[in-house]
Design a protein around this motif. Structure first.
Motif, short mmCIF file in Angstrom:
data_model
loop_
_atom_site.label_atom_id
_atom_site.label_comp_id
_atom_site.label_asym_id
_atom_site.label_seq_id
_atom_site.Cartn_x
_atom_site.Cartn_y
_atom_site.Cartn_z
N PRO A 1 -3.19 -2.62 -4.43
CA PRO A 1 -3.00 -3.03 -4.82
C PRO A 1 -2.55 -4.20 -5.65
N VAL A 2 -1.87 -2.68 -7.18
CA VAL A 2 -0.71 -2.98 -8.40
C VAL A 2 0.63 -3.57 -7.66
N THR A 3 1.36 -2.34 -6.75
CA THR A 3 2.62 -2.01 -6.34
C THR A 3 2.31 -3.68 -4.76
N ALA A 4 1.34 -3.10 -3.77
CA ALA A 4 1.54 -4.29 -2.93
C ALA A 4 1.62 -5.93 -3.91
N PHE A 5 0.83 -6.00 -4.74
CA PHE A 5 1.07 -7.38 -5.27
C PHE A 5 3.19 -7.59 -5.79
N PHE A 6 3.63 -6.37 -6.28
CA PHE A 6 4.75 -6.63 -6.95
C PHE A 6 6.04 -6.25 -6.17
N GLY A 7 5.68 -5.35 -4.31
CA GLY A 7 6.20 -5.89 -4.06
C GLY A 7 6.25 -6.98 -2.98
N GLY A 8 5.36 -7.45 -2.90
CA GLY A 8 5.79 -9.14 -1.31
C GLY A 8 6.37 -10.19 -3.15
N GLN A 9 5.57 -10.18 -4.65
CA GLN A 9 6.75 -10.90 -5.48
C GLN A 9 8.66 -10.54 -5.05
N TYR A 10 8.66 -9.36 -5.21
CA TYR A 10 10.44 -8.71 -4.88
C TYR A 10 10.76 -9.06 -3.64
N VAL A 11 9.73 -9.29 -2.34
CA VAL A 11 9.96 -10.10 -1.11
C VAL A 11 10.84 -11.25 -1.41
N LYS A 12 9.85 -11.46 -2.03
CA LYS A 12 9.73 -13.06 -2.22
C LYS A 12 11.00 -13.82 -2.92
N GLY B 1 13.96 -11.73 -1.09
CA GLY B 1 14.35 -11.71 0.84
C GLY B 1 14.28 -10.77 1.38
N LYS B 2 14.66 -9.60 0.83
CA LYS B 2 14.48 -8.16 1.29
C LYS B 2 13.30 -7.98 1.13
N TYR B 3 12.47 -7.01 2.77
CA TYR B 3 11.65 -6.51 2.74
C TYR B 3 11.76 -4.27 2.47
N ARG B 4 13.00 -4.09 2.47
CA ARG B 4 13.20 -2.18 3.17
C ARG B 4 13.08 -1.85 1.85
N LEU B 5 13.65 -2.18 0.46
CA LEU B 5 13.58 -1.46 -0.76
C LEU B 5 12.37 -1.33 -1.01
N PRO B 6 11.29 -1.75 -1.53
CA PRO B 6 10.32 -1.46 -2.01
C PRO B 6 9.33 -0.16 -1.33
N LEU C 1 8.57 8.37 5.92
CA LEU C 1 10.02 7.54 5.87
C LEU C 1 11.62 7.15 6.34
N ALA C 2 11.32 8.05 7.14
CA ALA C 2 12.32 8.21 7.56
C ALA C 2 12.33 7.32 9.14
N VAL C 3 11.59 7.19 9.67
CA VAL C 3 11.41 5.87 10.50
C VAL C 3 11.48 4.86 10.48
N TYR C 4 10.62 4.40 8.84
CA TYR C 4 11.06 3.19 8.19
C TYR C 4 12.52 3.10 7.99
N ALA C 5 13.10 3.94 7.59
CA ALA C 5 14.43 3.24 7.16
C ALA C 5 14.85 3.25 8.28
N ARG C 6 15.31 2.75 9.58
CA ARG C 6 15.33 2.55 10.71
C ARG C 6 15.43 0.65 10.61
N VAL C 7 13.70 0.82 10.17
CA VAL C 7 13.67 -0.74 10.06
C VAL C 7 14.75 -2.01 9.46
N GLU C 8 15.50 -2.54 10.51
CA GLU C 8 16.87 -3.46 10.28
C GLU C 8 16.49 -4.78 9.61
N GLU C 9 17.17 -4.70 8.25
CA GLU C 9 16.52 -5.60 8.07
C GLU C 9 17.51 -7.27 8.06
N ARG C 10 16.31 -7.92 8.08
CA ARG C 10 16.70 -9.42 8.66
C ARG C 10 16.47 -10.45 8.32
N PRO C 11 17.36 -11.01 7.80
CA PRO C 11 17.25 -12.71 7.16
C PRO C 11 15.19 -12.62 7.35
N LEU C 12 15.02 -13.37 6.43
CA LEU C 12 13.29 -13.64 6.01
C LEU C 12 13.77 -15.94 5.91
#
Length: 495
Positions: free
Chosen positions: A324-335, A338-343, A479-490
């Protein structure tokens, strides 16, 4: 299509204070469902001694898992069609009734059946509260709140075994279930008041009954085969083979029917979407690999490295809290961005490196260092939980929030069951091949009770080293599969 669009509910406008109240009630409901997956484990010996039929004791956990997993996508779709407010109330009431039935059970069969009902309601709670948050909070803001779900899971995972042991030892095992009543009533009191603004909408459509039947048959038989085949039976046994065939066949008929009905439980276009498809595939792989490590690591510390049960349990706490520590910071980064792939792309390599170190030195590490190396694994995969659910919910129309949330929960549970059972079977198979005298110990629990030589422990540690290597490879695949996720505006609105 037009009638469904016309029936779509209007946007729900809640004040910040009302959102916090809804979130508190939702997290309390989620905590209840998550708690009952872990609180029973430490009370099982006392329950078996009191009710008898000790050979059935594993079904107390299995029955909950089967119905929770199978019911998740169905109840998610029901929330889309008939309103999440209605469904949340129904699941809460059913969960409390099932808890009472569990507490007053006088036979093992009664308890198992009551746990199955409780699992169905618990799966509905887990899906509904996440879809509910998606309904009232915009995707960009949602990532911050989604991180709280990881914290709630971690809290339940830590509190469950402790509370179960205390209740079983001091006030009786029925209190493992009686504790749900005050917590559940408190959650209901909060959500009933908080959700008054949420419409009791109904879409002019019905869920497809044959789809429900095929999903229930396919998922329950497949999960049962995986659970039994990976731990206590042989994969080649006729009953396991029959369950596997029934599971695969049932799911095949289910997915085939989804292409023909107007209101599919799991819409086929989910799998071809460039966000949802790779997101579901990656969470299946990564969560499954994580769960295999999380469940088997205590056995590795005890049986392979000679740690005491108390020490192994204590050293698992930092690992559980790291997620949950990095889940929290990942959520803060997305907020913020507006991007979700990098974390996720940054986090998973840390988990892979830690797993490779564990694999290379599995039989040489002191127990305390091996336990500390689990922490970067948790830190590395933490961001995937809030980011994937937010990305998936952002990729669908509001009318499909329950369906995508149910699909997410179903795929995650299935991945966890498959890879945990596969990891267990692999470790036991390697131990038996390298040291045949240990094959009669009776599984991992038997090894924990056996008198082991240093050579035996080294063999066991090396088998777990292979497990860490395989999970590292799986993480890289994820990770390789997730790299194929398209980055769409939130979206900044929850309309």
């Amino acid at each position: 299509m037009s009638s469904a669009a016309e029936a779509a509910p209007p946007p729900v406008a809640l004040t910040p204070r009302e959102i916090k109240v809804v979130l508190f009630g939702a997290l309390l409901a989620l905590f209840l469902a998550a708690l009952d997956q872990t609180i029973v484990a430490t009370a099982l010996p006392v329950i078996g001694k009191d009710l008898g039929d000790f050979h059935l004791i594993g079904w107390i956990i299995t029955s909950y898992m089967l119905t929770a997993t199978a019911g998740t996508p169905i109840l998610g779709k029901l929330g889309d069609l008939y309103g999440r407010r209605r469904l949340l109330y129904g699941c809460m009431v059913l969960f409390l009734i099932a808890s009472v039935l569990c507490a007053i059970s006088t036979t093992m069969v009664q308890l198992i059946l009551a746990r199955a009902v409780q699992g169905l309601a618990g799966g509905g709670l887990m899906t509904t509260v996440q879809a509910l948050v998606g309904e009232i909070i915009s995707p960009r803001e949602r990532a911050r709140y989604a991180a709280f779900f990881s914290m709630t899971w971690a809290a339940a995972s830590l509190a469950g075994p402790i509370l179960g042991g205390v209740f079983a030892a001091h006030v009786g095992w029925p209190w493992v279930f009686w504790i749900n009543i005050p917590l559940g009533l408190a959650a209901m009191a909060v959500v009933v008041v908080a959700l008054r603004k949420l419409p009791l909408q109904t879409r002019p459509a019905r869920i497809d009954a044959p789809s429900i039947l095929w999903l229930l048959v396919g998922s329950t038989t497949l999960l049962l085969a995986i659970s039994e085949g990976g731990t206590s039976a042989t994969w080649g046994m006729p009953v396991i083979a029959g369950l596997l065939v029934a599971g695969v066949g049932g799911l095949w008929f289910f997915f085939r029917r989804q292409t023909k009905v107007d209101e599919p439980i799991l819409p086929p276009h989910f799998l071809t979407d460039r966000v949802i498809g790779p997101t579901l595939a990656s969470i299946f792989i990564v969560f499954g690999a994580y769960l295999a490590v999380a469940v088997l690591a205590p056995t590795y510390l005890q049986v392979g490295l000679g740690a005491t049960p108390d020490f192994a349990g204590l050293m698992m706490i930092p690992f559980m809290l790291s997620v949950p520590v990095t889940a929290f910071f990942g959520g803060q980064y997305v907020k913020k961005t507006g991007k979700y792939r990098l974390p996720v792309l940054v986090g998973i390599p840390f988990a892979v490196i830690a797993l490779l170190i564990q694999a290379a030195f599995a039989g040489q590490l002191p127990a305390w260092l091996a336990a500390l190396l689990l922490i970067p694994i948790g830190l590395g995969i933490g961001p995937i939980f809030p980011t994937t659910i937010v990305a998936s919910q952002n990729a669908v129309a509001k009318r499909d929030l329950g369906a995508i949330t149910g699909a997410f929960g179903f795929v995650r549970s299935l991945g966890g069951a498959v890879l945990m059972a596969g990891g267990t079977a692999m470790v036991l198979g390697l131990i038996a091949a390298w040291t045949p005298s240990l094959s009669s110990a009776g599984g991992l629990e038997g090894l924990a009770r056996a008198a082991l030589t240093p050579e035996d422990r080294l063999t066991i540690s090396n088998a777990f080293g292979v497990l860490f290597l395989v999970t590292a490879v799986l993480m890289l695949v994820g990770l390789a599969v997730y790299a194929r996720v398209e980055e769409r505006p939130l979206r900044s609105s929850n309309d």
